[in-house]
Structures are given as structure tokens and as C-alpha cells.
Design an enzyme around this catalytic site. Structure first.
Site, PDB file in Angstrom:
ATOM      1  N   SER A  95       6.877 -17.888   2.575  1.00 26.86           N
ATOM      2  CA  SER A  95       7.231 -17.376   3.898  1.00 26.86           C
ATOM      3  C   SER A  95       8.681 -16.911   3.908  1.00 26.86           C
ATOM      4  O   SER A  95       9.477 -17.280   3.052  1.00 26.86           O
ATOM      5  CB  SER A  95       7.018 -18.460   4.961  1.00 26.86           C
ATOM      6  N   GLY A 127      -6.026   4.793  -0.698  1.00 30.98           N
ATOM      7  CA  GLY A 127      -6.263   3.403  -1.043  1.00 30.98           C
ATOM      8  C   GLY A 127      -7.729   3.050  -0.835  1.00 30.98           C
ATOM      9  O   GLY A 127      -8.306   3.366   0.208  1.00 30.98           O
ATOM     10  N   GLY A 152      -5.961   6.373 -14.088  1.00 36.43           N
ATOM     11  CA  GLY A 152      -7.087   7.202 -14.490  1.00 36.43           C
ATOM     12  C   GLY A 152      -7.102   8.503 -13.706  1.00 36.43           C
ATOM     13  O   GLY A 152      -6.336   8.685 -12.764  1.00 36.43           O
ATOM     14  N   SER A 153      -8.001   9.391 -14.072  1.00 36.39           N
ATOM     15  CA  SER A 153      -8.075  10.686 -13.386  1.00 36.39           C
ATOM     16  C   SER A 153      -8.778  10.594 -12.037  1.00 36.39           C
ATOM     17  O   SER A 153      -8.570  11.437 -11.170  1.00 36.39           O
ATOM     18  CB  SER A 153      -8.781  11.715 -14.266  1.00 36.39           C
ATOM     19  N   HIS A 190      -0.231 -13.969  -0.257  1.00 32.95           N
ATOM     20  CA  HIS A 190       1.059 -14.289   0.366  1.00 32.95           C
ATOM     21  C   HIS A 190       1.492 -15.664  -0.126  1.00 32.95           C
ATOM     22  O   HIS A 190       0.856 -16.673   0.175  1.00 32.95           O
ATOM     23  CB  HIS A 190       0.929 -14.230   1.889  1.00 32.95           C
ATOM     24  N   GLU A 233       0.824  -1.211   0.000  1.00 31.71           N
ATOM     25  CA  GLU A 233       0.000   0.000   0.000  1.00 31.71           C
ATOM     26  C   GLU A 233       0.856   1.258   0.000  1.00 31.71           C
ATOM     27  O   GLU A 233       0.517   2.250  -0.650  1.00 31.71           O
ATOM     28  CB  GLU A 233      -0.982   0.020   1.174  1.00 31.71           C
TER      29      GLU A 233
END
Length: 140
Positions: free
Chosen positions: A93, A83, A109-110, A90, A64
Site C-alpha cells: 500500500s 489491451g 509478436g505480430s 497489488h 495499461e
């Protein structure tokens, strides 16, 4: 051709992240490519779950962080990015070392952007594959 609308250096981006979760997790932006943004994160006590493995939440935070920063760099100065949705698979490990995340745009995009973030280990094996959807809004 570069996708970035805002000029920033690696040092600028790391300085901007002071006193945030990124610093607590050891996330460091390492490269701004023509179409990618790259960062590393150590596998250390702060990024591990109680069983001693890289915490999925730490990988999600790396994804993120990268996607949000990259999205912001693709907008005008009057915009801010948030976000909306993060998907993280995942796949491997990890107990020690370092992981590297690379954010690549799927759609810029806008009002909405979508980014793929691939997190790999030192041997370039895929640890986590993420997709981040980001809202672009005018700053008020």
C-alpha cells in the site's frame, strides 16, 4: 539493440496523451530505454481510494498505459494496439509520494504482445506487478 519500430521522444508521448486518463491521473512518461518504457504517477487525491491509499485501479491504469504505449512503439505505423487482458497483483500500500512503472516485453509478436509492468515506490519496493496482453491490429 532497441526494440522500437516507431520513433518517439518522451515529450512526444506525453503530448500525445493530452486530454486522456493519463493526464487526469498525473501519469508522465519519463524514459524510453533500449527495451523498457518508464513512467511516474503521483499518489494524490485523484489516484487514491476513499481510505486514503493508492487505488488499485490507478495502478492498473498506469500499467495499461505503459504497456499499450510500449506495444504501439513496437509496431509499424499501420498498426494499432488494444489491451486484451490485464493482471495486476497489488503487493504494497501507498499513502503519498510517487510510484514508477517500468514496462518490459515478454513477447513481441505480430498479432499479440505480452508486457510485464513493475510498479515500485521511491525506495524501489514493489507496489504492483502486472502483466498486459495486447492485440496488434491493422488500422482501418
Amino acid at each position: 539493440m532497441s526494440i522500437w519500430k516507431r520513433h518517439a521522444t518522451v515529450d512526444d508521448l506525453n503530448a500525445f496523451s493530452q486530454n486522456t486518463l493519463s493526464v487526469a491521473l498525473g501519469i508522465k512518461i519519463t524514459e524510453i530505454g533500449e527495451r523498457t518504457l518508464t513512467a511516474t504517477m503521483p499518489v494524490m487525491e485523484a489516484t487514491k481510494q476513499p481510505m486514503g491509499f493508492l487505488h488499485g485501479g490507478a495502478s492498473a491504469a498506469l500499467a495499461e498505459t505503459l504497456g499499450s504505449i510500449a506495444a504501439s512503439l513496437c509496431t509499424e505505423d499501420s498498426n494499432i494496439c488494444f489491451g486484451l487482458e490485464l493482471n495486476a497483483s497489488h503487493l504494497k500500500s501507498k499513502r503519498s509520494g510517487e510510484v514508477t512503472g517500468v514496462a518490459t516485453p515478454i513477447r513481441i509478436g505480430s498479432s499479440v504482445q505480452v508486457w510485464e509492468i513493475r510498479i515500485t515506490d521511491e525506495t524501489n519496493e514493489l507496489v504492483c506487478l502486472s502483466r498486459l496482453t495486447v492485440a496488434v491490429r491493422k488500422m482501418s
